[in-house]
Motif scaffolding. Structure first.
Motif: not given
Lengths: 177, 234
Positions: A8-14, A21-25, A60-66
């Motif tokens: 979900q966090t990655i979707e928000r980043c997308r 990104y803060r959560q990923l950090y 490049g986050i759109h390039g990250f494979r789900r």
């Protein structure tokens, strides 16, 4: 962070949400900084590498494979960033050996602390050892991050442990302090 | 010291039990195993968090700038999308005529708006500005009401017509965006307000065209007050 939370966090980043990104950090910032510190040896460069890693992630986050393993993806970016910085350092400093801190160093030159001893290992050996033994990625994940085969990871970690054992043994006898 | 059994454990070609059995009899392997355990214990310290005050602030700043740059690039792309109309027309002569008519209408609209108030002082009075803002809001509401429905109508059109409408709307949206950016620092500028009203008017007419004439109320007539400021009859 649970896998589904992370997705979900990655979707928000997308979607460009900086709080994602803060959560990923919060989750990966320290491991990234530790690894960069071990790879580059210089604190300021390590922070720059982490910053650059997040910028590359943003672009490049759109390039990250789900469904892919995010931590591996993120550390791949960090590793590439560190390698680029080491190459640049080589170019700027003009001293390849110093730049890579390549361990023509014997165990007597491995430094005063374990951290320094690890920092003095050759670049690839150090990367394998740090990701596998310090950050506790599996051999397969370490190989994926570094773009090498699993056999290389096994051999590098084996050689790194051997060197560090030698360094510990020398230290326990009063050297190399 | 030449015993190779420790490496066999590490690879691993020897089970932990087999190695423990061996180490009881081999001082060399026992010493290596003790060093290995010590190394593992010391590695724990390398997993401590490194304090990095201010690092996230720097990252956030960088990402914020990058986000702003990405938005600007996106706007440029939309604008280029509008310009690609020419390429579409070049391949389709029938569309070329329709496209030329649309562009001519936009150009004429702009000229009419510019020439209707030659004596404009360039800055709107507070009263006129309030009226213009109300009018812009009305246009924006009407556009918002029509936009979703128009989107699905465009989807249902044949490819060429859909492309024509999309390109036209992209060009108008880019004009609206540019006007709003300019007005953010100069809200009372008469000329920019005129361009914005013209663009909003044009967008509403285009959307009404998509949805079918007569379904939406006609826009208010525009007129100027005696001192050359923009006013519109509701």
């Amino acid at each position: 962070m649970e896998q589904s939370d992370e997705e979900q966090t990655i979707e928000r980043c997308r979607g460009g949400d900086l709080s994602g990104y803060r959560q990923l950090y919060d989750r990966y910032g320290h491991p990234l900084l530790r690894t960069a510190q071990r790879m580059l040896g210089r604190r300021q460069e390590a922070e720059d590498a982490v910053q650059e890693t997040f910028l590359k992630l943003f672009r490049g986050i759109h390039g990250f494979r789900r469904g892919g393993r995010f931590s591996t993806y993120l550390f791949q970016i960090l590793n590439n960033t560190c390698v680029d910085m080491i190459r640049l350092r080589k170019h700027v400093d003009g001293d390849a050996a110093q730049a890579e801190m390549i361990g023509a160093a014997s165990h007597h030159e491995l430094g005063h602390s374990l951290a320094e001893a690890v920092d003095s290992l050759p670049v690839q050996m150090r990367a394998c050892f740090v990701l596998f033994a310090v950050e506790q990625f599996s051999q397969e994940e370490t190989a994926e991050i570094l773009g090498v085969n699993v056999g290389t990871v096994k051999a590098s970690v084996h050689r790194a442990r051997k060197r560090l054992r030698t360094w510990l043994a020398a230290g326990s006898k009063g050297g190399p302090a | 010291m030449t015993c190779g059994k420790f490496d066999a454990r590490e690879r691993p070609r020897m089970s932990p039990d087999e190695f423990a059995e061996h180490a009881r009899a081999c001082a060399e392997c026992a010493a290596k195993a003790a060093l290995d355990a010590r190394l593992d214990a010391e590695l724990v310290a390398l997993r401590d968090a490194i304090p990095a005050p201010g690092l996230w602030d720097k990252i956030e700043l960088t990402l914020g700038r990058e986000k702003a740059r990405a938005s600007a690039r996106d706007r440029d792309r939309r604008l280029r999308g509008g310009l690609s109309l020419a390429a579409v027309f070049g391949r389709r002569p029938l569309l070329a005529a329709a496209g030329a008519a649309v562009l001519l209408a936009i150009a004429l609209g702009a000229i009419v708006l510019l020439t209707r108030s030659p004596a404009s002082p360039g800055i709107l009075s507070r009263r006129a500005l309030a009226k213009v803002e109300i009018k812009e809001k009305e246009y924006a509401e009407a556009i918002a009401a029509m936009e979703n429905q128009a989107g699905s109508r465009i989807e249902a059109m044949d490819l060429q017509m859909a492309s024509l409408y999309r390109d036209k709307l992209a060009a108008i949206n880019a004009q609206i965006e540019r006007c709003r950016e300019a007005l953010a620092s100069n809200p009372g500028n008469t000329h920019i307000r005129r361009y914005l009203l013209a663009a909003l008017h044009d967008k509403r007419e285009t959307l009404a065209g998509v949805l079918g004439a007569g379904l939406w109320p006609e826009p208010a007539e525009r007129r100027e007050d005696p001192d050359g400021r923009i006013e519109e009859e509701t």
